[in-house]
Design an enzyme around this catalytic site. Structure first.
Site, short mmCIF file in Angstrom:
data_model
loop_
_atom_site.label_atom_id
_atom_site.label_comp_id
_atom_site.label_asym_id
_atom_site.label_seq_id
_atom_site.Cartn_x
_atom_site.Cartn_y
_atom_site.Cartn_z
N HIS A 146 9.96 0.57 3.78
CA HIS A 146 9.22 -0.57 3.20
C HIS A 146 9.90 -1.89 3.57
CE1 HIS A 146 6.76 2.24 0.94
NE2 HIS A 146 7.85 2.81 0.47
N ASP A 192 6.13 -1.59 -3.60
CA ASP A 192 7.03 -1.26 -2.49
C ASP A 192 6.80 -2.17 -1.29
OD1 ASP A 192 8.81 0.74 -3.24
OD2 ASP A 192 7.34 2.32 -2.97
#
Length: 371
Positions: free
Chosen positions: A96, A270
């Site tokens: 991420h 995220d």
């Protein structure tokens, strides 16, 4: 190849990146596996279980990081782990990076070759390593939303399914992908009135068909979404742009007009979150207030149900782990275009175009390393 698995150290992260079955398969193929002591305890997997499958149990994270050629994790490295990353090692985990410049900078500075679970993508556009955790997070989002709607936790005091003579909760799900679909499924199963927004008409048709019209589907326009959010008791954000930051679809001004005690759960946190006011929270302190609403923005939701999540995740990751261990990252990625799409960094170069664009960093095409 020497494959290493350290204990996850993110707040309340109880998953582990391998199961005893995975260890057994790697060792059967001639690979060595070292696992930090206690790494599987949160998922109810003991050191004895791992050892019986053929792993060597070591005492420290430093030993795992320093010896492993292929290092498997669940969540992105956090600051205490940055100094352990090194050139010549392949890191396979969720990253991420579009939402974390510090982690991106640390990976680039270390020279580590990193491959992100969440951007491994098939030719058909499927995200096979993101899907299982999206299923878990989607289902959990309805549960935690219902929990925080209780008055004792600051919510509106609304029961998801209502009772005879009293209306059910109004739930808005933004995004009808894997996470959004599962959120809507559970919310509807709890008896709520659910409206799903998406930009893909075919996806909305699928939701409508599968639920026989029990879930309302709406094409996502700014005006209609804003009006629906204002009337909602629970809003679940499940928007995904693979590898890139999530778009901000619910503004602060919209939140200001929501019902007091309404709950917003941001599964997209995220990737930076899809609500303007979202910021990452932890399982220890999962919520914060904006105006009179409650925001739940835990970045590792599946970590709360590790026994389910660990096995769901490793069922999907192991075929790719075996390729990386058997062939090395270059040959594995050269022979598997889906895995190659997960390449994020190598030797100080950023190989993800979406991350490079979001973080305003130079992009290098991974193809030159796979020729």
């Amino acid at each position: 190849m020497l494959v290493g698995i350290p204990t996850e150290i993110k707040n309340n992260e109880y998953r582990v990146a391998i199961t005893p079955a995975g260890v057994a398969e790697l060792t059967r193929r001639g690979h060595e596996v070292i696992i930090q002591a206690g790494a599987g305890e949160g998922s109810a997997i003991s050191d004895r279980d791992f050892k019986a499958a053929g792993a060597e149990i070591v005492n420290t994270a430093d030993q795992v990081w320093s010896e492993a050629e292929l290092l498997l994790k669940v969540k992105e490295p956090i600051e205490p782990e940055y100094s352990r990353m090194r050139k010549g090692q392949t890191l396979f985990t969720y990253l991420h990076l579009a939402a974390s410049k510090p982690c991106t900078d640390a990976l680039l500075a270390s020279g580590t070759t990193s491959i992100a679970y969440e951007t491994v993508q098939t030719a058909e556009g499927a995200l096979p390593l993101l899907a299982p955790m999206s299923e878990v997070a989607g289902r959990l989002s309805a549960q935690v939303g219902a929990y925080h709607l209780m008055r004792s936790y600051g919510g509106r005091g609304v029961l998801m399914g209502g009772v005879p003579g009293v209306a059910p909760a109004e739930v808005v799900v933004i995004g009808a992908g894997t996470a959004g679909y599962n959120a809507a499924r559970v919310a509807a199963g709890m008896g709520a009135h659910v409206t799903v927004f998406d930009l893909n008409i075919n996806t909305l048709r699928r939701v409508d068909g599968e639920f026989g019209g029990r879930i309302e589907t709406r094409y996502s326009s700014s005006l209609e979404l804003e009006e629906a959010v204002k009337k909602a008791d629970l809003v679940i954000g499940a928007v995904l742009v693979p590898g890139a930051k999530a778009p901000k679809l619910v503004t602060n001004s919209t939140v200001a007009h929501m019902k007091p005690g309404a709950v917003l759960v941001d599964i997209a946190i995220d990737q930076g979150g899809c609500f303007e006011d979202s910021r990452p929270t932890t399982h220890d302190e999962p919520t914060f207030k904006v105006h009179d609403t409650i925001f739940y923005c835990v970045a590792n939701m599946p970590g709360a149900v590790p026994r389910t999540s660990t096995f769901a995740l490793t069922n999907s990751t192991m075929p790719y782990v075996l390729k990386l261990a058997d062939k090395g990252w270059q040959a594995a990625c050269a022979s598997d275009s889906a895995l190659a799409k997960g390449l994020s960094t190598h030797d100080g170069k950023l190989l993800s175009e979406a991350v490079a664009k979001d973080l305003d960093l130079p992009f290098t095409d991974a193809a030159q390393f796979l020729a």
